[in-house]
Write an enzyme that holds these catalytic residues in place. Structure first.
Site, PDB file in Angstrom:
ATOM      1  N   SER A 143       6.743 -15.018   7.100  1.00 57.08           N
ATOM      2  CA  SER A 143       5.827 -14.704   5.992  1.00 57.08           C
ATOM      3  C   SER A 143       5.465 -13.236   6.172  1.00 57.08           C
ATOM      4  CB  SER A 143       4.554 -15.553   6.138  1.00 57.08           C
ATOM      5  OG  SER A 143       3.497 -15.006   5.382  1.00 57.08           O
ATOM      6  N   TYR A 156      -2.889 -19.045  10.646  1.00 52.64           N
ATOM      7  CA  TYR A 156      -1.575 -19.056   9.982  1.00 52.64           C
ATOM      8  C   TYR A 156      -0.782 -17.813  10.391  1.00 52.64           C
ATOM      9  CZ  TYR A 156       1.922 -18.923   6.222  1.00 52.64           C
ATOM     10  OH  TYR A 156       3.099 -18.876   5.509  1.00 52.64           O
TER      11      TYR A 156
END
Ligand code: NDP
Length: 248
Positions: A143, A156
């Site tokens: 990501s 995250y």
């Protein structure tokens, strides 16, 4: 099997929706033999049927990436079906964003178990196959959060920073013929925001950050680019954002 996509056996985790589904569909359309893994087999059945109806080759396997034995069985299933494994895509992931002082400890554990340990399980399962034939490729989906952190993304992003570190270490440790590619998507259409459990935060994330979304196919095309290179070309990292995504 050295360059191009046609004929390559590609196993993809988290292939039941979003980016994983798009990778499976796109690579199959280019002639890869794809093996789709996830827990929601009802989704996998539909995706596999549609790939086959469109002339592609695909099978599916029920796998929870938090279970190393299941990930090993997933790889064995790919090899039993198609005789080998050429590419393993570590894509399964979840993103239950929250502030640290919400103490959503079980969600932290879940992210660590799926986003980090799941990737390690994929490596442990596929690397022996790649080493035995001295050829293969990992594609790890991280990501932009593998290099950016902000409020609510702390855990995250930590999991994605970890996968970036794991990918770079793996790249250096494996033989000269095994490739390691990291693909870092920006905001992309998928079911990912559904994993945010706080309704206020989910609304905010959708309104503020999940705008100008890329199609999941844009990420699939980036993966295809890395896979189709000649075997002496290892595309190490691809960061793919919507053009309008400027702030993170
Ligand atoms: P989705 O929620 O649509 O897909 C997530 C996939 O992960 C599903 O197929 C789900 O399958 C699978 N998964 C979750 N937990 C497990 C598990 N324990 N075992 C096996 N599979 C599991 O989201 P995306 O397509 O967006 O997510 C794919 C990857 O892309 C993730 O790693 C995510 O972090 C990354 N990413 C996504 C971005 C975006 O904006 N969409 C941006 C940056 C990165 P099932 O529930 O059937 O098991």
């Amino acid at each position: 099997m050295n360059s191009g996509i046609k004929g390559k056996v590609v196993a993809i985790t988290g292939a039941s929706s979003g980016i994983g589904e798009a990778i499976a569909v796109h690579l199959a359309s280019k002639g890869a033999r794809v093996v789709l893994g996830a827990r929601r087999t009802s989704n996998l059945v539909k995706i596999v049927s549609s790939i086959i109806e469109n002339g592609g080759e695909a099978v599916y396997f029920s796998v929870d990436v938090t279970q190393p034995g299941q990930v090993k069985d997933f790889v064995s299933y790919a090899v039993e079906n198609f005789g080998t494994l050429d590419v393993f895509v570590n894509n399964a992931g979840l993103m239950p964003l929250s502030m640290i002082n919400s103490y959503k400890v079980s969600e932290w554990h879940q992210m660590i178990d799926v986003n980090i340990k799941g990737v390690l399980h994929g490596i442990a399962a596929a690397l022996p196959v790649f080493e035995a034939k001295d050829n293969g490729q990992f594609v790890n989906i991280t990501s932009v959060g593998d290099r950016w952190v902000g409020p609510t993304s702390t855990v995250y992003s930590a999991t994605k920073f970890a996968v970036r570190a794991i990918s770079e270490g793996l790249r250096q440790e494996v033989s000269a013929n095994i490739r390691v590619t990291l693909v870092a998507p920006g905001a992309t259409e998928s079911e990912l925001a559904e994993t945010i459990s706080d309704p206020e935060l989910k609304k905010l994330a959708i309104e503020k950050f999940r705008v100008n979304l890329l199609s999941a196919n844009a990420i699939a095309r980036a993966v295809a680019y890395a896979v189709e290179q000649p075997s002496d070309v290892d595309v190490n990292e691809l960061v793919v954002r919507p053009t309008a995504q400027k702030s993170f």
